[in-house]
Design a protein around this motif. Sequence first.
Motif, PDB file in Angstrom:
ATOM      1  N   VAL A  82       0.704  -1.171   0.084  1.00 52.59           N
ATOM      2  CA  VAL A  82       0.160  -0.015  -0.086  1.00 52.59           C
ATOM      3  C   VAL A  82       1.062   1.012   0.049  1.00 52.59           C
ATOM      4  O   VAL A  82       1.528   1.712   0.854  1.00 52.59           O
ATOM      5  N   PRO A  83       0.897   2.161  -1.042  1.00 52.83           N
ATOM      6  CA  PRO A  83       1.258   3.168  -1.661  1.00 52.83           C
ATOM      7  C   PRO A  83       0.714   3.915  -0.012  1.00 52.83           C
ATOM      8  O   PRO A  83      -0.222   3.944  -0.099  1.00 52.83           O
ATOM      9  N   ARG A  84       1.922   5.200   0.405  1.00 53.98           N
ATOM     10  CA  ARG A  84       0.828   6.214   0.976  1.00 53.98           C
ATOM     11  C   ARG A  84       1.429   7.109   1.633  1.00 53.98           C
ATOM     12  O   ARG A  84       2.799   6.777   2.004  1.00 53.98           O
ATOM     13  N   GLY A  85       1.049   8.462   0.916  1.00 57.56           N
ATOM     14  CA  GLY A  85       1.600   9.887   1.799  1.00 57.56           C
ATOM     15  C   GLY A  85       1.578  10.113   2.638  1.00 57.56           C
ATOM     16  O   GLY A  85       1.894   9.164   4.144  1.00 57.56           O
ATOM     17  N   ALA A  86       0.829  11.644   3.151  1.00 61.56           N
ATOM     18  CA  ALA A  86      -0.057  11.721   4.753  1.00 61.56           C
ATOM     19  C   ALA A  86      -0.814  10.833   5.227  1.00 61.56           C
ATOM     20  O   ALA A  86      -1.131  11.693   6.446  1.00 61.56           O
ATOM     21  N   GLY A  87      -1.920  10.196   4.791  1.00 60.75           N
ATOM     22  CA  GLY A  87      -2.741   9.329   5.119  1.00 60.75           C
ATOM     23  C   GLY A  87      -4.480  10.369   5.159  1.00 60.75           C
ATOM     24  O   GLY A  87      -5.189   9.989   6.124  1.00 60.75           O
ATOM     25  N   THR A  88      -4.677  12.109   4.512  1.00 65.50           N
ATOM     26  CA  THR A  88      -5.091  12.355   4.188  1.00 65.50           C
ATOM     27  C   THR A  88      -6.189  12.159   3.518  1.00 65.50           C
ATOM     28  O   THR A  88      -7.605  12.844   3.249  1.00 65.50           O
ATOM     29  N   GLY A  89      -6.534  11.421   2.832  1.00 61.68           N
ATOM     30  CA  GLY A  89      -7.102  10.775   1.872  1.00 61.68           C
ATOM     31  C   GLY A  89      -8.652  10.010   1.710  1.00 61.68           C
ATOM     32  O   GLY A  89      -9.152   9.714   3.146  1.00 61.68           O
ATOM     33  N   LEU A  90      -9.369  10.416   1.013  1.00 65.14           N
ATOM     34  CA  LEU A  90     -10.747  10.846   1.474  1.00 65.14           C
ATOM     35  C   LEU A  90     -11.458   9.360   0.901  1.00 65.14           C
ATOM     36  O   LEU A  90     -12.714  10.070   0.426  1.00 65.14           O
ATOM     37  N   PRO A 147      -5.941  21.404  -2.341  1.00 60.25           N
ATOM     38  CA  PRO A 147      -6.692  21.209  -1.477  1.00 60.25           C
ATOM     39  C   PRO A 147      -6.593  21.430  -0.263  1.00 60.25           C
ATOM     40  O   PRO A 147      -5.611  22.454   0.502  1.00 60.25           O
ATOM     41  N   ALA A 148      -8.027  21.259   0.558  1.00 58.86           N
ATOM     42  CA  ALA A 148      -8.129  22.350   1.865  1.00 58.86           C
ATOM     43  C   ALA A 148      -7.400  22.147   2.865  1.00 58.86           C
ATOM     44  O   ALA A 148      -7.380  22.285   4.229  1.00 58.86           O
ATOM     45  N   SER A 149      -6.579  19.870   2.270  1.00 60.47           N
ATOM     46  CA  SER A 149      -5.677  20.114   3.351  1.00 60.47           C
ATOM     47  C   SER A 149      -4.503  20.292   3.615  1.00 60.47           C
ATOM     48  O   SER A 149      -3.432  19.613   3.364  1.00 60.47           O
ATOM     49  N   TYR A 150      -4.129  21.226   2.238  1.00 61.87           N
ATOM     50  CA  TYR A 150      -2.882  21.422   2.160  1.00 61.87           C
ATOM     51  C   TYR A 150      -2.167  21.658   3.446  1.00 61.87           C
ATOM     52  O   TYR A 150      -1.171  21.484   2.641  1.00 61.87           O
ATOM     53  N   CYS A 153      -1.273  17.324   3.188  1.00 64.66           N
ATOM     54  CA  CYS A 153      -1.440  16.819   2.675  1.00 64.66           C
ATOM     55  C   CYS A 153       0.152  16.517   1.996  1.00 64.66           C
ATOM     56  O   CYS A 153       0.385  17.658   1.713  1.00 64.66           O
ATOM     57  N   SER A 154       0.730  15.841   1.502  1.00 65.58           N
ATOM     58  CA  SER A 154       1.371  15.276   0.454  1.00 65.58           C
ATOM     59  C   SER A 154       1.369  15.342  -0.399  1.00 65.58           C
ATOM     60  O   SER A 154       0.647  15.392  -1.284  1.00 65.58           O
ATOM     61  N   ILE A 155       2.070  15.992  -1.214  1.00 59.00           N
ATOM     62  CA  ILE A 155       2.580  15.916  -2.943  1.00 59.00           C
ATOM     63  C   ILE A 155       2.227  15.063  -3.469  1.00 59.00           C
ATOM     64  O   ILE A 155       1.465  14.772  -4.470  1.00 59.00           O
ATOM     65  N   GLY A 157       0.302  11.688  -2.299  1.00 59.17           N
ATOM     66  CA  GLY A 157      -0.583  11.686  -2.207  1.00 59.17           C
ATOM     67  C   GLY A 157      -1.574  13.197  -3.085  1.00 59.17           C
ATOM     68  O   GLY A 157      -2.349  12.403  -4.188  1.00 59.17           O
ATOM     69  N   ASN A 158      -1.392  13.535  -3.508  1.00 53.90           N
ATOM     70  CA  ASN A 158      -2.090  14.694  -4.410  1.00 53.90           C
ATOM     71  C   ASN A 158      -1.835  13.690  -5.759  1.00 53.90           C
ATOM     72  O   ASN A 158      -2.519  14.472  -6.679  1.00 53.90           O
ATOM     73  N   LEU A 159      -0.489  13.869  -6.124  1.00 51.69           N
ATOM     74  CA  LEU A 159      -0.552  13.265  -7.509  1.00 51.69           C
ATOM     75  C   LEU A 159      -1.298  11.492  -7.316  1.00 51.69           C
ATOM     76  O   LEU A 159      -1.583  11.410  -8.583  1.00 51.69           O
ATOM     77  N   ALA A 163      -5.409  15.506  -6.840  1.00 48.78           N
ATOM     78  CA  ALA A 163      -6.583  15.919  -5.983  1.00 48.78           C
ATOM     79  C   ALA A 163      -7.202  17.831  -6.321  1.00 48.78           C
ATOM     80  O   ALA A 163      -5.757  18.092  -7.407  1.00 48.78           O
ATOM     81  N   GLY A 164      -7.969  18.476  -6.029  1.00 50.82           N
ATOM     82  CA  GLY A 164      -8.516  19.713  -6.353  1.00 50.82           C
ATOM     83  C   GLY A 164      -8.140  20.568  -5.404  1.00 50.82           C
ATOM     84  O   GLY A 164      -6.715  20.280  -4.360  1.00 50.82           O
ATOM     85  N   GLY A 165      -9.180  21.135  -4.913  1.00 55.31           N
ATOM     86  CA  GLY A 165      -9.069  22.036  -4.301  1.00 55.31           C
ATOM     87  C   GLY A 165      -9.838  22.892  -4.443  1.00 55.31           C
ATOM     88  O   GLY A 165     -11.228  23.669  -5.394  1.00 55.31           O
ATOM     89  N   ILE A 219       4.958   3.410  -7.620  1.00 55.77           N
ATOM     90  CA  ILE A 219       4.698   3.973  -7.097  1.00 55.77           C
ATOM     91  C   ILE A 219       5.781   5.590  -7.130  1.00 55.77           C
ATOM     92  O   ILE A 219       7.150   5.371  -7.477  1.00 55.77           O
ATOM     93  N   ILE A 220       5.200   6.843  -7.349  1.00 52.02           N
ATOM     94  CA  ILE A 220       5.873   7.567  -7.694  1.00 52.02           C
ATOM     95  C   ILE A 220       6.855   8.579  -6.272  1.00 52.02           C
ATOM     96  O   ILE A 220       6.921   8.514  -5.603  1.00 52.02           O
ATOM     97  N   THR A 221       8.126   8.026  -7.298  1.00 50.53           N
ATOM     98  CA  THR A 221       9.456   8.485  -5.881  1.00 50.53           C
ATOM     99  C   THR A 221       9.807   9.600  -6.723  1.00 50.53           C
ATOM    100  O   THR A 221      10.896  10.870  -5.561  1.00 50.53           O
TER     101      THR A 221
END
Length: 471
Positions: A82-90, A147-150, A153-155, A157-159, A163-165, A219-221
Amino acid sequence: MQPPQAQVLDPGPISTAALINAIRNELPHLKLLTDELDREAYRLDETAYLTAGLPGAVALPTTTAEVAALMRLATSHGVAVVPRGAGTGLSGGAAGIDGALTIALTRMDRVVEIDRANLCVVVQPGVINATLKAAVAAEGLFYPPDPASYESCSIGGNLGTNAGGLCCVKYGQTRDWVLGLEVVLADGRAIRTGGKNVKDTAGYSLTHLFVGSQGTLGIITEATLRLRPQPGPRSTLLAFFASVEAAGEAVAAMTAAGIEPVTLELMDQATILAVDDWHHLGLDRTAAAMLMVESDAPGSAATDELDRAERACADAGATSLARAANAAEADWLREARRSALRALERQGMVRMEDVGVPRAAVPQLLRAIERITKANGVRAATFGHVGDGNLHPNFIFDRDDEAAAALTERVRDEIFRAALELGGTVTAEHGIGVARRAWLPIQRGEDAVAVMRSIKAALDPQGILNPGRVL
Ligand SMILES: Cc1cc2nc3c(=O)[nH]c(=O)nc-3n(C[C@H](O)[C@H](O)[C@H](O)COP(=O)(O)OP(=O)(O)OC[C@H]3O[C@@H](n4cnc5c(N)ncnc54)[C@H](O)[C@@H]3O)c2cc1C
């Protein structure tokens, strides 16, 4: 003919234990969490209303080479990742899978290069969106996706979610700011999909395939992102309405008139009350809906843009109109809007949805959401990026009330049907993840989903990357 399908893995405890040993042998300096309490912190993302699995281990790599080695080992041991960024996903995209390896990219958090000459920036995936914005702003440059979570949240995860916002009306989604990616594939190979060229049509657009794929294809590195010159300070208009539909009509009129403010957000009465209770802004608590319109146009163009927006609101029946006194007040109002989800969470468990429709259909979508939530007696609050046709109906309920949770599922399905009937989408920016999987074939059709499965099988034949998400 059936399309090729990636296998769905069931990582057993033996293969996970063997993988942990192999990782410790090959990558002795890698931070690897195996303690149950540590792993618990990686079970959920922000979809707390869903249940999720407990990762078998959590790896926190610092280099692309480590990510590549992890993927090679996971593939050879047949353990899901499971690739994971900051874990703010909805949408549950980064939530744990029992026994799987979660690879959290949070320690790959460097802004590698700000390239002013080429108006672009090279970043690692763990950089927080707000950190990137601040780093480029210090050079007079601007990275718009917002995103409102800016702040959390991580780039990466945005990728992962495209993500919008709050500024898509004018500047578009994350996808529109990506020039190229470095991606580690399921078998551990690292590829580059583009670089600093603004124009580049060599082969298929792999960049845009990976953006929004929610960690299911690679996985985007590293990412090369576009920048633009920093715009001026924002001016803000607030418009209050006696019905949500009237606010929707104002939005449709602004779109038709070609007004493209940087921000065009809606809050319904339940959201206005929650935000005002928390921040004491003195909003009109009697209003059924509020629009927030922002302009970052240069000089007097901002006043002209807000004048035109104000006329559209007045024509649609706005009951009151107000402008922020200065840029500080404008920032304050925007931060209050960003806090809408947290304000609602003070009232109970919140299940947030993410429907979108072509912008002219916003009044009908608002009417449908109001009708469906009222008819079902569910506690709801709606806000969102209405200028993009994107609304977030939220259902608020008691965590232990199973009947209420089941009701939100039925109400959500009705709202999804209404959005699709209007030519819309079941997710405009949060992604299919696990939460909306059943609706992908309904929206896109079986043939389109078969094409997606073929792509998945070509890139990840063992089905090792984020199984059970999106497809
Ligand atoms: C209060 C609040 C407000 C929000 N507002 C917005 C908003 O306005 N607009 C919006 O679009 N979203 C919003 N979100 C949702 C969320 O913040 C975004 O989806 C964000 O892009 C997720 O980033 P993350 O780093 O937390 O990613 P995660 O949640 O960790 O991951 C999201 C997805 O991306 C994948 N992923 C993560 N990193 C990588 C990588 N390096 N390579 C490949 N895949 C990867 C994961 O597997 C997962 O599927 C909000 C969330 C909250 C809690």
